[in-house]
Design an enzyme around this catalytic site. Structure first.
Site, PDB file in Angstrom:
ATOM      1  N   ASN A 155     -77.451 -13.398 -10.501  1.00 33.60           N
ATOM      2  CA  ASN A 155     -78.043 -12.381 -11.378  1.00 33.60           C
ATOM      3  C   ASN A 155     -77.294 -12.437 -12.704  1.00 33.60           C
ATOM      4  OD1 ASN A 155     -78.913 -10.075 -12.641  1.00 33.60           O
ATOM      5  ND2 ASN A 155     -78.057  -8.644 -11.136  1.00 33.60           N
TER       6      ASN A 155
ATOM      7  N   LYS B 239     -77.898 -10.929 -15.421  1.00 34.66           N
ATOM      8  CA  LYS B 239     -77.894  -9.634 -16.135  1.00 34.66           C
ATOM      9  C   LYS B 239     -78.181  -9.851 -17.628  1.00 34.66           C
ATOM     10  CE  LYS B 239     -74.977  -7.718 -12.568  1.00 34.66           C
ATOM     11  NZ  LYS B 239     -73.925  -6.776 -12.193  1.00 34.66           N
TER      12      LYS B 239
ATOM     13  N   GLU C  25     -78.025  -1.011 -11.170  1.00 30.74           N
ATOM     14  CA  GLU C  25     -77.940  -0.735 -12.607  1.00 30.74           C
ATOM     15  C   GLU C  25     -79.276  -0.195 -13.132  1.00 30.74           C
ATOM     16  OE1 GLU C  25     -76.382  -4.565 -13.722  1.00 30.74           O
ATOM     17  OE2 GLU C  25     -74.496  -4.025 -12.734  1.00 30.74           O
TER      18      GLU C  25
ATOM     19  N   GLU D 274     -75.788  -3.974  -1.842  1.00 29.62           N
ATOM     20  CA  GLU D 274     -74.819  -4.021  -2.935  1.00 29.62           C
ATOM     21  C   GLU D 274     -74.161  -2.656  -3.090  1.00 29.62           C
ATOM     22  OE1 GLU D 274     -75.711  -7.433  -5.842  1.00 29.62           O
ATOM     23  OE2 GLU D 274     -76.830  -5.693  -6.521  1.00 29.62           O
TER      24      GLU D 274
ATOM     25  N   GLY E 108     -69.187  -5.566 -10.047  1.00 29.64           N
ATOM     26  CA  GLY E 108     -68.475  -5.780 -11.305  1.00 29.64           C
ATOM     27  C   GLY E 108     -67.089  -5.158 -11.341  1.00 29.64           C
TER      28      GLY E 108
ATOM     29  N   SER F 173     -69.025  -8.261  -6.498  1.00 28.85           N
ATOM     30  CA  SER F 173     -67.758  -8.990  -6.666  1.00 28.85           C
ATOM     31  C   SER F 173     -67.600 -10.178  -5.725  1.00 28.85           C
ATOM     32  CB  SER F 173     -66.561  -8.022  -6.530  1.00 28.85           C
ATOM     33  OG  SER F 173     -66.616  -7.050  -7.561  1.00 28.85           O
TER      34      SER F 173
HETATM   35  P1  PGA Z   1     -71.016  -8.788  -9.535  1.00 23.94           P
HETATM   36  O1  PGA Z   1     -72.528  -8.242  -9.612  1.00 23.94           O
HETATM   37  O2  PGA Z   1     -71.036 -10.026  -8.693  1.00 23.94           O
HETATM   38  O3  PGA Z   1     -70.623  -9.046 -10.946  1.00 23.94           O
HETATM   39  O4  PGA Z   1     -70.208  -7.700  -8.886  1.00 23.94           O
HETATM   40  C1  PGA Z   1     -73.377  -8.318  -8.508  1.00 23.94           C
HETATM   41  C2  PGA Z   1     -74.726  -7.736  -8.840  1.00 23.94           C
HETATM   42  O5  PGA Z   1     -74.785  -6.740  -9.562  1.00 23.94           O
HETATM   43  O6  PGA Z   1     -75.769  -8.244  -8.404  1.00 23.94           O
END
Ligand code: PGA
Length: 249
Positions: free
Chosen positions: A9, A11, A97, A167, A173, A213
């Site tokens: 992803n 983003k 998000e 998640e 993050g 993460s």
């Molecule tokens: P991250 O994000 O691996 O940066 O924690 C995962 C996600 O939001 O899909």
């Protein structure tokens, strides 16, 4: 056991040049047989460049969101047929998000995933609790409600044509990955819930991804758990080297 699925992803990151570079590096790195299905989800505007860079490869492309109407007066939105027309086969739906910053609810998630399937896209439906919910001990209530709200009413066939990403919001993050045991506990619960919406055979076929993460260092421990069938990767999907390591396990 369903075939593993690793999705990146991206983003709100990457201009077209960087997106093309990353897709090209992934393509080179994954030539030949891969043990997992691999998908990348760039920002909408980079999708055509990434589709072009990956043409003929096994790596799939997905959107990060969509709107449930096919067309009409909905300024700023992108529909499922538009994503499919651009070369996408996948789409993330209900990312935390989107729930947190853009008013996504279980109802809109349900509409979006149905619109995605109608256009032939495979939705990756995200669920997960916030830190205060985990601390209050209501993780399963929250996740159960999200699963039922999004997936309730789907036929067995429709359930088989999607993936669910667990998640935990506190892990996204933050560098605070869930332990393999924490992930397994919630994944097993989600699968049990899916069986309640259909039957056990159907639930076994649905791929359950963990997200939050994920790194090359922690992916193996997570993937060793019986109900973890893949990963949804944010930060570590932005560099070819780390994403390739995750795909290779
Ligand atoms: P991250 O994000 O691996 O940066 O924690 C995962 C996600 O939001 O899909």
């Amino acid at each position: 056991m369903p075939r593993p699925l690793i999705a990146g992803n991206w983003k709100l990151n990457m201009l077209r040049s960087g997106a093309t570079e990353l897709a090209t590096a992934l393509r080179k790195g994954l030539e030949g047989e891969s043990k997992a299905d691999v998908v990348v989800c760039p920002p909408f505007i980079a999708i055509p460049a990434v589709v072009e860079a990956l043409r003929g490869s096994a790596i799939g492309v997905g959107g990060q969101d969509l709107y449930w109407q096919d067309s009409g007066a909905f300024t700023g939105e992108v529909s499922a047929p538009m994503l499919a027309d651009a070369g996408c086969r996948w789409v993330i739906v209900g990312h935390s998000e989107r729930r947190q910053y853009f008013g996504e609810t279980d109802e809109t998630v349900a509409k979006k995933l149905r619109a995605a399937q109608k256009a032939g896209l495979t939705p990756i439906v995200c669920v997960g609790e916030r830190l205060e919910e985990r601390e209050k001990g209501v993780t399963k209530d929250v996740v159960g409600r999200q699963v039922d709200g999004a997936l309730g009413g789907l036929s067995k066939d429709e359930l088989k044509k999607l993936a669910v990403a667990y998640e935990p919001v506190w892990a996204i993050g933050t560098g605070k990955v869930a332990t393999p045991e924490q992930a397994q506990e919630v994944h097993a619960f989600i699968r049990w819930r899916l069986a309640g919406l259909s039957d056990e055979a159907t639930a076994r076929e649905v791929r359950l991804l963990y997200g939050g993460s994920v790194t090359p260092e922690n992916v193996r421990g997570l993937m060793e758990k019986p109900d973890v069938n893949g990963a949804l990767v944010g930060g570590a999907s932005l560099k070819a080297e780390s994403f390739l390591k995750i795909v290779r396990g």
